[in-house]
Motif scaffolding. Sequence first.
Motif, short mmCIF file in Angstrom:
data_model
loop_
_atom_site.label_atom_id
_atom_site.label_comp_id
_atom_site.label_asym_id
_atom_site.label_seq_id
_atom_site.Cartn_x
_atom_site.Cartn_y
_atom_site.Cartn_z
N ILE A 191 8.04 -3.24 4.97
CA ILE A 191 8.00 -2.61 4.78
C ILE A 191 6.60 -1.86 4.42
O ILE A 191 6.47 -2.53 3.38
CB ILE A 191 9.17 -1.97 4.04
N LYS A 192 5.94 -0.86 5.30
CA LYS A 192 4.93 -0.64 4.65
C LYS A 192 4.90 0.16 4.11
O LYS A 192 5.59 0.97 3.44
CB LYS A 192 4.06 -0.38 5.97
N GLY A 193 4.26 0.44 2.65
CA GLY A 193 3.76 1.16 1.13
C GLY A 193 3.38 1.63 1.64
O GLY A 193 1.86 0.76 1.40
N LYS A 194 2.53 3.32 1.15
CA LYS A 194 1.50 3.59 1.42
C LYS A 194 0.65 4.11 0.10
O LYS A 194 1.67 4.79 -0.55
CB LYS A 194 1.28 5.00 2.36
N THR A 195 -0.24 3.36 -0.34
CA THR A 195 -0.31 4.03 -2.11
C THR A 195 -0.61 5.27 -2.41
O THR A 195 0.34 5.36 -3.08
CB THR A 195 -1.26 2.42 -2.49
N SER A 196 -1.14 5.67 -1.59
CA SER A 196 -2.00 7.38 -1.87
C SER A 196 -0.60 7.93 -1.97
O SER A 196 -0.52 9.18 -2.93
CB SER A 196 -2.87 8.02 -0.77
#
Length: 326
Positions: A191-196
């Motif tokens: 699952i992608k997780g955006k740091t920002s």
Amino acid sequence: FESERIKLKDKATGKSYAKIIWFGEHSVVYGKPAIAIPIYSVDVIATIKRIPAGQQIHCRYFDGPIDEMADNLRGVKTLISHLINLFGAKGLGFDLDIKSKLPAERGMGSSAATAIAIVRAFFDFFEVNLTRSQLLKLANVEEKITHGNPSGLDSATASSNMPIWFIRNEINEQIDFNLPTSSLVIADSGIKGKTSEAVSLVHDNLVDEPESFQPLIDELGRIAETARNALATTDDELLGQMMTQSQRDLAKLGVSNQTLDTFCQVACDNHALGAKLTGSGLGGCVIALAKNQTDAQQISTALRKAGATQTWIQSFKNYQFSTGEA
Ligand code: MEV
């Protein structure tokens, strides 16, 4: 550009590693300490090859001229342009090939590792010495665009050969410890997780409800301190407990999700001494501490059965002291 004026190689390379934050993600943004480790088996290699002058710079990472790089690679593109200006190399033809084993947006520091590998390849290409502080400053050109308000931990780890103890703008030192049989199992949820986004979420929570969220940041800082002491005394049971406590606090901060929680539970049901998400969360990876190789294999198999798209096992006995180069 007169290539005769500048010493150039026909081919140059730069390498960097994935990073795993063992303790202190998010709280590190607010000045608390963190412990992070490079993962040798998951690397990025950037290779620059000279092609006739005047040709467009071709980047095989996304297979096209850098001017047409996609928006999500804006940070990398800006860094490349910055380096070209720095070396006065406008008009020089070259081919930049970036081979990355890091999945993007999974908390493994893909953007920082890519930036570090590119900077190293450029300095090697122009045969210019690179100090560690220059390297980190240049990597930050990309990280600021990609992440907004980076603590610098990702690039500090991606450029290190050893685990590090890190406090934003203050301390970035290698740590040595002796856990010869233990290892970390890393499992990618896919699952992608955006740091920002995760960093903004924590920021907003802190602004809206400081009385609920500041104690969590403080506790994550204390956990990192306890973990450092546990490393010094080779107390793997305590390290495991600190990981599980971190996971509870990170979940309360709002950056875990059901898959990551389930992975941590599955790891602990299969002999892990502790488990937590790593990196910014909202997706990405979990890490679990295994006492020995047999347990590490069992945890890895169980996590794959539970849906992990990839797993890696990083043994601590592989770490060697850095040679000191940037
Ligand atoms: C991201 O890998 C780690 C965070 O702590 C952000 C940062 O340190 O800049 C979430």
